[in-house]
Enzyme design. Sequence first.
Site, PDB file in Angstrom:
ATOM      1  CG  ASN A  25      73.907  11.605  31.480  1.00 18.40           C
ATOM      2  OD1 ASN A  25      75.136  11.691  31.415  1.00 18.40           O
ATOM      3  ND2 ASN A  25      73.102  12.248  30.648  1.00 18.40           N
ATOM      4  CE  LYS A  27      72.540  15.513  32.106  1.00 17.15           C
ATOM      5  NZ  LYS A  27      71.473  16.497  31.950  1.00 17.15           N
ATOM      6  CG  HIS A 111      71.339  13.510  26.827  1.00 19.03           C
ATOM      7  ND1 HIS A 111      71.184  14.875  26.959  1.00 19.03           N
ATOM      8  CD2 HIS A 111      70.928  12.966  27.994  1.00 19.03           C
ATOM      9  CE1 HIS A 111      70.717  15.127  28.177  1.00 19.03           C
ATOM     10  NE2 HIS A 111      70.545  13.994  28.819  1.00 19.03           N
ATOM     11  CD  GLU A 113      72.396  17.800  28.725  1.00 13.39           C
ATOM     12  OE1 GLU A 113      73.412  17.115  28.903  1.00 13.39           O
ATOM     13  OE2 GLU A 113      71.545  18.005  29.623  1.00 13.39           O
ATOM     14  CD  GLU A 183      67.039  12.046  29.726  1.00 13.57           C
ATOM     15  OE1 GLU A 183      67.315  11.764  30.882  1.00 13.57           O
ATOM     16  OE2 GLU A 183      67.834  12.607  28.956  1.00 13.57           O
ATOM     17  N   GLY A 189      67.225  19.123  34.400  1.00 17.28           N
ATOM     18  CA  GLY A 189      68.005  20.085  35.175  1.00 17.28           C
ATOM     19  C   GLY A 189      67.205  21.292  35.632  1.00 17.28           C
ATOM     20  CB  SER A 228      63.877  17.142  37.610  1.00 14.26           C
ATOM     21  OG  SER A 228      64.454  18.245  36.950  1.00 14.26           O
TER      22      SER A 228
HETATM   23  P1  13P Z   1      68.546  15.805  35.518  1.00 10.37           P
HETATM   24  O1  13P Z   1      68.223  14.550  36.286  1.00 10.37           O
HETATM   25  O2  13P Z   1      69.687  16.572  36.108  1.00 10.37           O
HETATM   26  O3  13P Z   1      67.337  16.637  35.252  1.00 10.37           O
HETATM   27  O4  13P Z   1      69.103  15.314  34.073  1.00 10.37           O
HETATM   28  C1  13P Z   1      68.359  14.427  33.358  1.00 10.37           C
HETATM   29  C2  13P Z   1      69.175  13.952  32.225  1.00 10.37           C
HETATM   30  O5  13P Z   1      69.457  14.679  31.297  1.00 10.37           O
HETATM   31  C3  13P Z   1      69.656  12.560  32.269  1.00 10.37           C
HETATM   32  O6  13P Z   1      70.164  12.164  31.043  1.00 10.37           O
END
Ligand code: 13P
Length: 269
Positions: A25, A27, A111, A113, A183, A189, A228
């Site tokens: 992903n 982002k 997601h 976010e 997740e 992150g 992560s």
């Molecule tokens: P990270 O791997 O950067 O923690 O992000 C995870 C994520 O949100 C994948 O959709």
Amino acid sequence: MRFLSTIPPFNGIGETVRKKLVAGNWKMHGNLAQNSALLLKVAEGTASLDKAECAVCVPFPYLFQAQDLLRRTVVQWGAQNVSQYPSGAYTGEVSAGMLADFGCRYVIVGHSERRRLYAEGDATVAAKVGATQAGGMIPVVCVGETLEEWEAGRTEAVVTGQIQALLDGLGAQAYDRAVVAYEPVWAIGTGKTASPAQAQAVHRMIREVVAQGDQRVAERLRILYGGSVKAANAAELFAMPDIDGALVGGASLDAGEFLAICAAAHESR
Ligand code: 13P
């Protein structure tokens, strides 16, 4: 954590084979030049990894680039969001039909976010899952608890609620053409990861909830872990019986890290 036991474990004779999926992903990262270098390295490095599937979910403007560079490789591509509507006066939105035009196989839906920053609730997530499937693509449905919910011991209730909302809205068949990504928001992150055992327990619970709707669908369902994930922790996560791959954020922007995670999926189990 409650452990249900209505379906057998997937590690014995007659094991259900679920090909592992590692999906990046990206982002809101990338540009044409960086993407080109990254995609070419990922395509080259995954050419012989036939026991796992690898995919990248890129920002909308780069779907054509992903299609162009990946169409003759084993790497799949997809998007990070989709409109719940098929077409119409929805300024700034992108429909499932448009994503299908660019050969997307996967669409990340719900997601954390998007749930948090764009107020997407379970009803919207269900509508987007339906739109993605109607467009012939596979939604990667994200679920997970926040830090506060985790600290309050509400992981099971929150994740069950998110999984159940889709069962209620679309029925168990919705999970037959979908991938789930667990997740934990506190692990995204932050460098913190759920331990393999913690993640396994939640993955198992997700499968049990889906099994209450349809056992066969639950057995086939791929449940990815996200938060992560990196080269250093991928193998131990993939060794868990109900962890069927990873949704990778930051580490998917680094070809070496991402390829090492794909290789760990290829070599696992
Ligand atoms: P990270 O791997 O950067 O923690 O992000 C995870 C994520 O949100 C994948 O959709």
